[in-house]
Design an enzyme around this catalytic site. Structure first.
Site, PDB file in Angstrom:
ATOM      1  N   ASP A   1      35.297  42.687  46.987  1.00 30.25           N
ATOM      2  CA  ASP A   1      36.340  42.323  46.032  1.00 30.25           C
ATOM      3  C   ASP A   1      35.914  41.048  45.308  1.00 30.25           C
ATOM      4  OD1 ASP A   1      39.657  43.055  45.832  1.00 30.25           O
ATOM      5  OD2 ASP A   1      38.957  41.151  44.983  1.00 30.25           O
ATOM      6  N   ILE A   2      36.138  41.030  43.982  1.00 33.29           N
ATOM      7  CA  ILE A   2      35.687  39.896  43.162  1.00 33.29           C
ATOM      8  C   ILE A   2      36.537  38.646  43.407  1.00 33.29           C
ATOM      9  CG2 ILE A   2      37.113  40.262  41.101  1.00 33.29           C
ATOM     10  CD1 ILE A   2      34.521  39.973  39.445  1.00 33.29           C
TER      11      ILE A   2
ATOM     12  N   ASN B   1      47.535  49.696  47.874  1.00 34.93           N
ATOM     13  CA  ASN B   1      48.683  49.368  47.021  1.00 34.93           C
ATOM     14  C   ASN B   1      48.931  50.537  46.078  1.00 34.93           C
ATOM     15  OD1 ASN B   1      49.171  46.719  47.980  1.00 34.93           O
ATOM     16  ND2 ASN B   1      47.451  45.957  46.772  1.00 34.93           N
TER      17      ASN B   1
ATOM     18  N   GLY C   1      52.050  46.030  43.596  1.00 36.26           N
ATOM     19  CA  GLY C   1      51.092  45.167  42.915  1.00 36.26           C
ATOM     20  C   GLY C   1      49.776  45.835  42.578  1.00 36.26           C
ATOM     21  N   GLN C   2      49.767  47.166  42.464  1.00 41.66           N
ATOM     22  CA  GLN C   2      48.516  47.835  42.086  1.00 41.66           C
ATOM     23  C   GLN C   2      48.130  47.431  40.668  1.00 41.66           C
ATOM     24  OE1 GLN C   2      48.520  52.157  42.312  1.00 41.66           O
ATOM     25  NE2 GLN C   2      46.309  52.268  41.902  1.00 41.66           N
TER      26      GLN C   2
ATOM     27  N   HIS D   1      41.976  52.731  45.846  1.00 38.67           N
ATOM     28  CA  HIS D   1      41.066  51.849  46.585  1.00 38.67           C
ATOM     29  C   HIS D   1      41.753  51.370  47.848  1.00 38.67           C
ATOM     30  CE1 HIS D   1      43.271  49.502  43.569  1.00 38.67           C
ATOM     31  NE2 HIS D   1      43.299  48.508  44.436  1.00 38.67           N
ATOM     32  N   LEU D   2      40.973  51.343  48.907  1.00 36.72           N
ATOM     33  CA  LEU D   2      41.448  50.846  50.194  1.00 36.72           C
ATOM     34  C   LEU D   2      40.902  49.432  50.368  1.00 36.72           C
ATOM     35  CD1 LEU D   2      42.876  51.295  52.895  1.00 36.72           C
ATOM     36  CD2 LEU D   2      40.790  52.383  53.738  1.00 36.72           C
ATOM     37  N   HIS D   3      41.809  48.468  50.487  1.00 33.42           N
ATOM     38  CA  HIS D   3      41.392  47.094  50.781  1.00 33.42           C
ATOM     39  C   HIS D   3      41.086  46.985  52.275  1.00 33.42           C
ATOM     40  CE1 HIS D   3      43.018  45.026  47.057  1.00 33.42           C
ATOM     41  NE2 HIS D   3      43.764  46.114  47.027  1.00 33.42           N
TER      42      HIS D   3
HETATM   43  P1  AMP Z   1      45.095  46.153  43.567  1.00 33.75           P
HETATM   44  O1  AMP Z   1      45.920  44.945  43.212  1.00 33.75           O
HETATM   45  O2  AMP Z   1      45.441  46.771  44.883  1.00 33.75           O
HETATM   46  O3  AMP Z   1      45.050  47.159  42.432  1.00 33.75           O
HETATM   47  O4  AMP Z   1      43.639  45.603  43.783  1.00 33.75           O
HETATM   48  C1  AMP Z   1      42.683  45.500  42.783  1.00 33.75           C
HETATM   49  C2  AMP Z   1      41.594  44.636  43.338  1.00 33.75           C
HETATM   50  O5  AMP Z   1      40.445  44.772  42.518  1.00 33.75           O
HETATM   51  C3  AMP Z   1      41.936  43.145  43.383  1.00 33.75           C
HETATM   52  O6  AMP Z   1      41.851  42.680  44.725  1.00 33.75           O
HETATM   53  C4  AMP Z   1      40.876  42.520  42.481  1.00 33.75           C
HETATM   54  O7  AMP Z   1      40.447  41.260  42.936  1.00 33.75           O
HETATM   55  C5  AMP Z   1      39.771  43.556  42.518  1.00 33.75           C
HETATM   56  N1  AMP Z   1      38.880  43.549  41.370  1.00 33.75           N
HETATM   57  C6  AMP Z   1      39.233  43.472  40.061  1.00 33.75           C
HETATM   58  N2  AMP Z   1      38.132  43.518  39.287  1.00 33.75           N
HETATM   59  C7  AMP Z   1      37.066  43.635  40.125  1.00 33.75           C
HETATM   60  C8  AMP Z   1      35.661  43.718  39.933  1.00 33.75           C
HETATM   61  N3  AMP Z   1      35.094  43.696  38.708  1.00 33.75           N
HETATM   62  N4  AMP Z   1      34.868  43.806  41.027  1.00 33.75           N
HETATM   63  C9  AMP Z   1      35.401  43.813  42.262  1.00 33.75           C
HETATM   64  N5  AMP Z   1      36.722  43.752  42.503  1.00 33.75           N
HETATM   65  C10 AMP Z   1      37.544  43.652  41.453  1.00 33.75           C
END
Ligand code: AMP
Ligand code: ZN
Length: 117
Positions: A33-34, A90, A96-97, A103-105
């Site tokens: 995750d960035i 999410n 908060g998606q 995607h699975l955190h």
């Molecule tokens: P969500 O809020 O569950 O949709 O999570 C989206 C996730 O994507 C967040 O934790 C962001 O930090 C992550 N994210 C957004 N852009 C990037 C990227 N370019 N590379 C890696 N992770 C990212």
């Protein structure tokens, strides 16, 4: 333009934007995750574009299992399996998606609180 053309995670899967790739196989990609919220924060995604959990079909059950098992395998590889970790999907606004590609955190390496915010 199709969903997959615009989708941030589809772009990562196609290597159109950079990411720190942690695992790749035929159906699944995992990358850092960035904006990490814990010492370990990895996103595990299907390579096929699926916008949210609401768009899963019965035929996706195996794929969802692969996401979860991959998260567990990465947790083990990072040494956080025994101590514990959190996995989160999410779905839509109230959760908060922000990226509409399933995607699975995987979060770990610190003590998590409950309930989540
Ligand atoms: P969500 O809020 O569950 O949709 O999570 C989206 C996730 O994507 C967040 O934790 C962001 O930090 C992550 N994210 C957004 N852009 C990037 C990227 N370019 N590379 C890696 N992770 C990212
Ligand atoms: Zn996508």
């Amino acid at each position: 333009m199709s969903d997959t053309t615009d989708c941030l995670f589809c772009k990562i899967i196609r290597r159109e934007i950079p990411a720190t790739i942690i695992h790749e196989d035929e159906r699944v990609l995992a990358f850092a995750d960035i904006n990490p919220q814990a010492p370990v924060h990895v996103l595990v995604v299907p390579k096929r574009h699926i916008a949210s959990l609401n768009d899963l079909a019965a035929g996706d059950d195996g794929l969802v299992g692969e996401l979860v098992r991959r998260a567990a395998a990465i947790a083990a590889a990072r040494g956080i399996a025994a101590g514990g970790y959190r996995t989160v999907f999410n779905c839509n606004r109230d959760a908060g998606q922000t990226v509409f590609h399933v995607h699975l955190h995987l979060l770990g390496g610190r003590r998590m609180t409950w309930p989540p915010g």
